[in-house]
Write a protein that holds these residues in place. Structure first.
Motif, short mmCIF file in Angstrom:
data_model
loop_
_atom_site.label_atom_id
_atom_site.label_comp_id
_atom_site.label_asym_id
_atom_site.label_seq_id
_atom_site.Cartn_x
_atom_site.Cartn_y
_atom_site.Cartn_z
N LEU A 110 0.80 -1.22 0.00
CA LEU A 110 0.00 0.00 0.00
C LEU A 110 0.84 1.28 0.00
CD1 LEU A 110 -2.78 -0.99 2.57
CD2 LEU A 110 -3.08 -0.68 0.11
N GLN B 211 2.96 2.50 -1.89
CA GLN B 211 3.09 3.20 -3.17
C GLN B 211 1.90 4.12 -3.44
OE1 GLN B 211 2.19 0.79 -6.76
NE2 GLN B 211 1.99 -0.93 -5.34
N TYR B 212 0.77 3.90 -2.72
CA TYR B 212 -0.42 4.69 -2.98
C TYR B 212 -0.50 5.96 -2.12
CZ TYR B 212 -2.07 0.59 -5.50
OH TYR B 212 -2.17 -0.44 -6.40
N LEU C 165 -0.59 9.20 -4.06
CA LEU C 165 -1.88 9.34 -4.75
C LEU C 165 -2.97 9.77 -3.76
CD1 LEU C 165 -1.77 6.16 -7.02
CD2 LEU C 165 -1.31 8.51 -7.68
N LEU D 54 -8.44 4.28 -6.63
CA LEU D 54 -7.37 3.35 -6.27
C LEU D 54 -7.77 1.90 -6.48
CD1 LEU D 54 -5.72 4.85 -3.06
CD2 LEU D 54 -5.15 5.19 -5.45
N GLY E 226 1.92 -0.10 -9.76
CA GLY E 226 1.36 1.22 -9.57
C GLY E 226 -0.07 1.36 -10.05
N ASP F 200 -4.27 0.25 -10.35
CA ASP F 200 -5.32 0.08 -9.34
C ASP F 200 -5.37 -1.35 -8.83
OD1 ASP F 200 -7.34 -1.42 -11.14
OD2 ASP F 200 -6.81 0.37 -12.29
N TYR G 43 -5.05 0.23 4.99
CA TYR G 43 -5.54 1.21 4.01
C TYR G 43 -6.28 2.33 4.72
CZ TYR G 43 -8.38 3.12 0.16
OH TYR G 43 -8.99 3.95 -0.73
#
Length: 454
Positions: A119, A121-122, A125, A161, A231, A233, A406
């Motif tokens: 997670l 890497q998100y 975003l 995502l 990267g 979704d 998350y």
């Protein structure tokens, strides 16, 4: 508490309520928290029986009840959803399927996809989405309602995502369906025109059709383009997951995994974020300490530089504030299980086939576990934190919410962006918190914004 073989007719105290309906009408009308609290006083604070959704049900309360449920999942307990919820959210092919199989399927998916390492890497975003949301929905206004805006933010982020859906109109159509479906989750399950439940079934059907269409289109796209998924979704990654025999999962099985995550984004996570905003507005001394921590992070970054995992690791006090917010106003209210064998709990027999509902609030506000339980005190989470099984906002054991990491990232990123831009104060200081499918301020938590530097 323990499992027993011999049959015992010493059932927990309580009432089954009305014939057939039981206490199903009172459960949503009072809200699970008030429903449980009233009966804990009337019967026992540890356990009582009732009848919900046409099923004999034992309500488990407190740390002992939590421990029993979490340590006996997949032993004498298995996952269970009321038939009314299945009818709203599941495709017809899954209506009679054992929910244990559905849950096992989910945990195989989530094990790798929702690991914290995956997670990280998100985070940039999430940060970019939070900035954009505040610029468009908060900054132009003097007063905003936090709950509907956090619903919008968390659901938009979930769609982007998880599904790769970015078109605002497409997201709004999905959000409208999810809103109607969630509103009918705990309504009386009478399928009659004009009722919340009937509207929820109709919205659920539209929602299922749209999500399955998205899944099928993405599968075709990936087969044709054969692109790297790094990267991308979460749906793209789910389509590459295989079972023990190396077989890919079907569109319907993928759908089952997506649906719970999006419901959580729309309902539970938005409730959690709203609870945090509520206490930051209500407690200036807590807000100032969070602001100090977050500004230290912001000052080390360039103006357009996005948050990273290293920044999240520095948000220790902010996370304690978030956890204390979830202790006092739990976003999730509990969960259902089904008994697969007879056992005893607190000296009472729970027969095979009964349903269990474990409660969050019954341990969170118990003075036995938390000194001055109504006091907001983030230091409770310093060092080792609360005793095991007393703080369970996202469940525990095999039934722990797979999206907990998350949710943590989402809450902290949002906190960072709000407090570094605004100080906010409640326009209704004594606004009541009501409990339905999740906790929510009665009027949506209207707050007056004071941008820093003005």
């Amino acid at each position: 508490m323990g499992i027993t073989g011999p049959r015992n007719t010493n059932l927990p105290p309580g009432t089954r309520g009305w014939p057939i309906l039981g206490e199903t009408m009172e459960f949503p009308m009072l809200g699970p928290q008030k429903f449980d609290k009233n009966r804990m006083v009337k019967y026992l604070p540890e356990i009582f029986q009732t009848s919900l959704f046409l099923e004999r049900t034992a309500i488990f309360c407190g740390a002992q009840g939590n421990k029993f449920v979490f340590t006996n999942d997949n032993k004498v307990l298995t996952s269970w959803w009321p038939q009314s919820l299945r009818k709203i959210f599941l495709v017809p092919q899954f209506l009679q399927k054992n929910i244990k199989d559905v849950s096992a399927l989910q945990h195989r998916f989530y094990h790798d996809i929702f690991k914290l390492e995956a997670l990280r890497q998100y985070i940039p975003l999430m940060d970019a989405q939070a900035r954009d949301h505040l610029d468009h929905e908060w900054t132009p206004n003097e007063v905003v309602k936090v709950l509907p805006l956090t619903k919008k933010y968390t659901f938009e982020l979930g769609c982007k995502l998880m599904l790769g859906v970015v078109d605002p109109e497409h997201i709004k159509r999905l959000a409208d369906c999810f809103g109607q479906a969630v509103n009918g989750m705990l309504s009386v399950p009478i399928d009659f025109p004009g009722t919340n439940y009937t509207r929820a079934i109709k919205a659920g059907k539209t929602m299922r059709e749209e999500l399955i269409r998205i899944i099928r289109e993405r599968r075709k796209e990936m087969m044709m383009e054969n692109k790297e998924i790094e990267g991308r979704d979460l749906l793209s990654k789910m389509l590459l997951v295989t079972d023990e025999d190396g077989h890919s999962f079907s569109d319907l099985e993928i759908f089952i995994n997506i649906i719970g995550l999006l419901v959580a984004s729309f309902d539970t996570t938005s409730s959690a974020v709203t609870s945090v905003m509520n206490f930051l507005a209500q407690l200036p001394h807590i807000y100032e300490k969070v602001l100090e921590e977050q500004m230290k992070i912001a000052k080390l970054k360039g103006r357009d530089e996005l948050l990273t995992w290293e920044d999240i690791e520095k948000m220790k006090f902010s996370w304690n504030v978030a956890r204390e917010s979830l202790r006092l106003i739990a976003a999730a209210l509990g969960g259902f299980r089904e008994t697969t064998a007879e056992f005893t709990c607190a000296g009472f027999t729970i027969p095979k086939g009964w349903k269990i509902f474990w409660t969050v609030h019954s341990s969170h506000k118990n003075p036995k576990y938390f000194r001055e339980p109504e006091k907001f005190d983030p230091s409770r989470f310093d060092e080792s934190g609360p005793a095991p099984y007393t703080f369970v906002p996202l469940g525990g054991g095999p039934g722990m919410c797979p999206g907990k990491e998350y949710a943590k990232l989402e809450i902290l990123v949002f906190m960072h962006n709000v407090v570094t831009k605004f100080k906010h104060e409640k326009t209704i200081p004594d606004e009541k918190i009501v409990y339905y499918t999740s906790a929510m301020p009665e009027c949506g938590l209207p707050v007056r914004l004071q941008p820093h530097g003005k």
